[in-house]
Design a protein around this motif. Structure first.
Motif, mmCIF file in Angstrom:
data_model
loop_
_atom_site.group_PDB
_atom_site.id
_atom_site.type_symbol
_atom_site.label_atom_id
_atom_site.label_comp_id
_atom_site.label_asym_id
_atom_site.label_seq_id
_atom_site.Cartn_x
_atom_site.Cartn_y
_atom_site.Cartn_z
ATOM 1 N N CYS A 33 -12.966 6.059 10.150
ATOM 2 C CA CYS A 33 -14.263 5.426 9.948
ATOM 3 C C CYS A 33 -15.343 6.435 10.314
ATOM 4 O O CYS A 33 -15.721 6.515 11.459
ATOM 5 C CB CYS A 33 -14.389 4.167 10.799
ATOM 6 N N PRO A 34 -15.812 7.228 9.369
ATOM 7 C CA PRO A 34 -15.362 7.294 7.974
ATOM 8 C C PRO A 34 -14.131 8.179 7.851
ATOM 9 O O PRO A 34 -13.829 8.928 8.769
ATOM 10 C CB PRO A 34 -16.552 7.984 7.283
ATOM 11 N N PRO A 35 -13.444 8.109 6.700
ATOM 12 C CA PRO A 35 -12.298 9.011 6.505
ATOM 13 C C PRO A 35 -12.778 10.455 6.355
ATOM 14 O O PRO A 35 -13.933 10.685 6.009
ATOM 15 C CB PRO A 35 -11.664 8.511 5.212
ATOM 16 N N GLU A 36 -11.871 11.383 6.643
ATOM 17 C CA GLU A 36 -12.179 12.796 6.486
ATOM 18 C C GLU A 36 -12.311 13.122 4.998
ATOM 19 O O GLU A 36 -11.385 12.911 4.238
ATOM 20 C CB GLU A 36 -11.014 13.634 7.040
ATOM 21 N N LYS A 37 -13.450 13.683 4.631
ATOM 22 C CA LYS A 37 -13.642 13.928 3.187
ATOM 23 C C LYS A 37 -12.613 14.918 2.644
ATOM 24 O O LYS A 37 -12.150 14.813 1.520
ATOM 25 C CB LYS A 37 -15.066 14.372 2.892
ATOM 26 N N LYS A 38 -12.228 15.897 3.473
ATOM 27 C CA LYS A 38 -11.239 16.882 3.002
ATOM 28 C C LYS A 38 -9.865 16.249 2.817
ATOM 29 O O LYS A 38 -9.067 16.694 2.000
ATOM 30 C CB LYS A 38 -11.137 18.049 4.000
ATOM 31 N N GLU A 39 -9.590 15.221 3.616
ATOM 32 C CA GLU A 39 -8.297 14.554 3.497
ATOM 33 C C GLU A 39 -8.213 13.804 2.161
ATOM 34 O O GLU A 39 -7.144 13.721 1.548
ATOM 35 C CB GLU A 39 -8.119 13.586 4.674
ATOM 36 N N ILE A 40 -9.360 13.283 1.713
ATOM 37 C CA ILE A 40 -9.391 12.603 0.413
ATOM 38 C C ILE A 40 -9.097 13.619 -0.688
ATOM 39 O O ILE A 40 -8.286 13.384 -1.584
ATOM 40 C CB ILE A 40 -10.762 11.925 0.175
ATOM 41 N N LEU A 41 -9.740 14.775 -0.560
ATOM 42 C CA LEU A 41 -9.511 15.848 -1.537
ATOM 43 C C LEU A 41 -8.051 16.282 -1.540
ATOM 44 O O LEU A 41 -7.452 16.445 -2.604
ATOM 45 C CB LEU A 41 -10.355 17.067 -1.159
ATOM 46 N N SER A 42 -7.506 16.501 -0.346
ATOM 47 C CA SER A 42 -6.111 16.935 -0.264
ATOM 48 C C SER A 42 -5.199 15.918 -0.911
ATOM 49 O O SER A 42 -4.223 16.278 -1.570
ATOM 50 C CB SER A 42 -5.655 17.097 1.187
ATOM 51 N N PHE A 43 -5.533 14.643 -0.714
ATOM 52 C CA PHE A 43 -4.707 13.609 -1.331
ATOM 53 C C PHE A 43 -4.747 13.726 -2.850
ATOM 54 O O PHE A 43 -3.711 13.726 -3.518
ATOM 55 C CB PHE A 43 -5.148 12.199 -0.901
ATOM 56 N N ILE A 44 -5.945 13.845 -3.408
ATOM 57 C CA ILE A 44 -6.077 13.911 -4.872
ATOM 58 C C ILE A 44 -5.349 15.142 -5.421
ATOM 59 O O ILE A 44 -4.621 15.071 -6.407
ATOM 60 C CB ILE A 44 -7.570 13.885 -5.285
ATOM 61 N N VAL B 247 0.867 -1.184 0.000
ATOM 62 C CA VAL B 247 0.000 0.000 0.000
ATOM 63 C C VAL B 247 0.902 1.232 0.000
ATOM 64 O O VAL B 247 1.829 1.329 0.788
ATOM 65 C CB VAL B 247 -0.934 -0.001 1.232
ATOM 66 N N ASP B 248 0.625 2.181 -0.898
ATOM 67 C CA ASP B 248 1.498 3.348 -1.011
ATOM 68 C C ASP B 248 1.089 4.487 -0.089
ATOM 69 O O ASP B 248 1.911 5.304 0.294
ATOM 70 C CB ASP B 248 1.491 3.858 -2.466
ATOM 71 N N HIS B 249 -0.186 4.557 0.227
ATOM 72 C CA HIS B 249 -0.640 5.685 1.048
ATOM 73 C C HIS B 249 -1.895 5.253 1.802
ATOM 74 O O HIS B 249 -2.668 4.432 1.313
ATOM 75 C CB HIS B 249 -0.948 6.893 0.143
ATOM 76 N N TYR B 250 -2.073 5.839 2.980
ATOM 77 C CA TYR B 250 -3.220 5.471 3.822
ATOM 78 C C TYR B 250 -4.070 6.697 4.118
ATOM 79 O O TYR B 250 -3.548 7.735 4.509
ATOM 80 C CB TYR B 250 -2.738 4.883 5.147
ATOM 81 N N ILE B 251 -5.361 6.574 3.903
ATOM 82 C CA ILE B 251 -6.288 7.627 4.339
ATOM 83 C C ILE B 251 -7.220 6.949 5.342
ATOM 84 O O ILE B 251 -8.216 6.349 4.969
ATOM 85 C CB ILE B 251 -7.076 8.222 3.151
ATOM 86 N N PRO B 252 -6.855 6.983 6.622
ATOM 87 C CA PRO B 252 -7.582 6.170 7.603
ATOM 88 C C PRO B 252 -8.879 6.825 8.052
ATOM 89 O O PRO B 252 -9.241 7.915 7.599
ATOM 90 C CB PRO B 252 -6.585 6.093 8.757
#
Ligand code: SF4
Ligand code: SF4
Ligand code: SF4
Ligand code: SF4
Ligand code: SF4
Lengths: 269, 326
Positions: free
Chosen positions: A136-147, A129-134
């Motif tokens: 439950c549920p994950p932070e929606k902004k963290e998903i955006l920041s990742f992208i 696995v290259d990166h983890y966005i942990p």
């Protein structure tokens, strides 16, 4: 350079993490502009399965079908991201590992056959696995920041400090002082301490911090009157598989522990 | 320094006057005591010092340093607000002094300076230490206030400490009476606040007693968040989804208790060991800052002890430390 080819997939999970991606509704059209969101079977009809720059995967491996899908995705993508607690730590579905078969067999709606030789496990038990966005549920902004980071070529560092850091900055007083079993001190933050802000103790959904003082956490819970069954159950709810040393720590055979999201890295007795 | 007399029954009148000219921030009692914007002067609570420090009003928990768009940088307007802080203890005032040294003297931090500039500091002197954790008397604290209120049984004595203070005394002169009383240095000493024994802690860096602290340390960072002097921060960028070249650079409080604090490229962590991190805090507070600024950073407020989930008392640990051989 063309847009990065991105896929969002789910294996065994509740789809809540994929929903967290979509809950960025004000920005979802911008995401589609930013990357080539070629596969997202949860919300798209046509989903080519090859040639990804990055796939984001929700859920854990709970049966043979999951394992097949996961291996296929890993083969077809340069980068693979674990999205959410199931994918990162195993979460609630992995609790099956800590209980007897008799306790859950009758609850299964799939034939035992399919899950029989597959232990419920997070993604990194099977593939890199290259990166983890942990979370439950994950932070929606963290998903955006990742992208966004992916496109900019600077992926944000995972948040590795304990939940307590944001909790105190938010001006909360400590629930441990009120005798509540808060797992904030050993849990990776980045969630803005949302549970504690709402008056609930942290259950550890984002997984252990790298330098958690697990031994002390257990002592503190015991000091507050929680018995070992409670402590075991609570600590294993979200991250049991990332705490393989728990038994030893609970029985006083190990004191110093160190983990990463990728499981145990160093472990002193 | 000049001293005025304020009749006890006039305190609320004084606060009300302040409220006409300033936003007044004062200690209020809720779940714990916090410095909060004041509405009703009756709500001011002076029985014990605030659990949370005053620093967040000047050194913000998180703030935008600038916006960027490509290579263009836009620094936000930094409006300063006329604020009067009432009920600051001697420790709090010195904590502001030490942060002023860092953010206004060592460097010119425009964000801190803007927040601090039009702030008026009105202290409230502790007649005795209000908490068992206090140890300000063991440290080298100085007078640092615009006005300081001393509770003298029948009346308040108000000492003027600066030109800002003088201005206030003049403006609200009708509330004060003249007095020939002075505040002696002896009166500024706070009984029950000198429990940290004086010793040269540089001799103790490798002492085995630090284990007493680190065995109980979660590296949770509560101590540094609650400390009124801790001034460390991290910065990061947040970009817009609609244009990833446009965004904001932000800063947040950080803490030397975290591995993240010294993590550098290649995942190297300088202070990986919990004990190293724990000791760094104590040594920065009591030694390293002093090497540069002549005074310890710590002001002895005890918040890091009261707020620590396991109540690690570094004062106790230090007091019990003995020189070890070999
Ligand atoms: S309430 Fe929980 S997360 Fe917050 S400081 Fe206390 S232990 Fe940490
Ligand atoms: S540390 Fe000193 S000034 Fe601060 S509250 Fe305690 S006694 Fe008062
Ligand atoms: S508050 Fe206490 S437990 Fe937390 S980092 Fe500071 S000393 Fe350690
Ligand atoms: S180190 Fe502790 S006692 Fe010293 S100023 Fe900070 S919070 Fe107060
Ligand atoms: S004690 Fe730690 S967090 Fe506080 S100012 Fe010093 S280095 Fe920074």
């Amino acid at each position: 350079m063309g847009k990065l080819k991105v896929g969002v997939y789910g294996i065994t999970g509740c789809a809540g993490c994929q929903l967290s991606v979509i809950f960025n509704e004000d920005e979802i059209l911008d995401i589609v502009e930013l990357v080539d969101l070629r596969a997202f079977p949860f919300i798209k009809e046509v989903n080519p399965e090859e040639e990804f720059d990055c796939v984001i995967v929700e859920g854990l491996v709970a049966d043979r079908g999951d394992l097949k899908t996961l291996k296929m995705l890993r083969r077809n993508s340069k980068m693979l991201v674990s999205l959410g607690a199931c994918a990162c730590t195993g979460c609630v579905p992995a609790y099956r590992s800590f209980t007897l078969k008799e306790n859950y067999e009758h609850l299964l709606y799939r034939k035992m056959e399919e899950i029989k030789d597959v232990e419920p496990t997070p993604l990194d038990a099977h593939i890199l696995v290259d990166h983890y966005i942990p979370g439950c549920p994950p932070e929606k902004k963290e998903i955006l920041s990742f992208i966004k980071g992916l496109v900019r070529g600077s992926i944000p560092r995972p948040y590795q400090s304990p939940v307590c850091v944001e909790c105190r900055q938010n001006g909360n007083t400590c629930l441990l002082d009120q005798g509540k079993p808060c797992l904030g001190p050993i849990t990776a933050g980045g969630c803005h301490a949302v549970c504690i802000n709402g008056g609930f103790e942290c259950w550890g959904c984002r997984g252990p911090t790298e330098d958690m003082n697990l031994d002390l956490m257990v002592r503190m819970l015991r000091d507050r009157g929680f018995d070992d069954k409670f402590i075991n159950d609570r600590l294993r709810t979200f991250a049991g598989l990332k705490l393989p040393m728990l038994e030893k720590v609970m029985s006083g055979k190990a004191h110093k522990t160190e983990t990463t999201f990728r499981g145990v890295r160093v472990f002193y007795e | 320094m000049e001293v005025l007399l304020l009749k006890k029954e006039r305190l609320n009148g004084f606060i009300e006057k302040l409220q006409q000219d300033f936003e007044v921030i004062a200690p209020l009692k809720g779940d714990v005591i916090r410095f909060l914007p004041l509405k009703n002067p009756d709500d001011i609570f002076l029985g014990k010092n605030a659990y949370f420090p005053i620093k967040e009003y000047f050194f913000k928990k998180n703030e935008v340093l600038f916006q960027f768009n490509g290579t263009k940088i836009i620094v936000p307007e930094l409006p300063s607000k006329k604020r009067a802080f009432f009920g600051l203890r001697r420790c709090d005032l010195n904590a502001i002094k030490h942060q002023d040294m860092v953010f206004m003297n060592d460097i010119h931090d425009p964000y801190y300076t803007a927040a601090r500039k039009d702030s008026y500091l009105i202290g409230y002197h502790c007649n005795t230490a209000p908490s068992p954790y206090c140890f300000c008397g063991s440290l080298e604290l100085a007078d640092y206030f615009d006005l300081m209120v001393y509770d003298k049984k029948d009346d308040f004595l108000v000492e003027i400490g600066s030109s800002k203070g003088k201005g206030m005394a003049k403006k609200y002169a009708s509330l004060f009476s003249k007095t020939s009383k002075k505040i002696s240095e002896e009166e500024k000493k706070i009984p029950g606040s000198d429990r940290l024994e004086k010793k040269d802690i540089s001799l103790f860096y490798n002492n085995s007693d630090w284990k007493k602290g680190t065995d109980l340390c979660l590296s949770c960072g509560a101590c540094t968040a609650l400390c009124p002097t801790c001034y460390c921060f991290e910065t990061h960028d947040e970009v817009k989804t609609s244009n990833i070249n446009e965004g904001e650079r932000k800063r947040n409080w950080s803490s030397c208790q975290l591995q993240e604090f010294t993590r550098v490229a290649g995942e190297h962590v300088y202070r990986k060991d919990r004990e190293e991190r724990f000791k760094h805090r104590i040594f920065h507070q009591l030694e390293y800052f002093k090497e540069k600024h002549k005074v310890p950073l710590c002001v002895g407020c005890g918040r890091c002890i009261e707020g620590c989930p396991t109540r690690i008392d570094f004062v106790d640990i230090l007091n019990n430390m003995k020189v070890e051989n070999g």
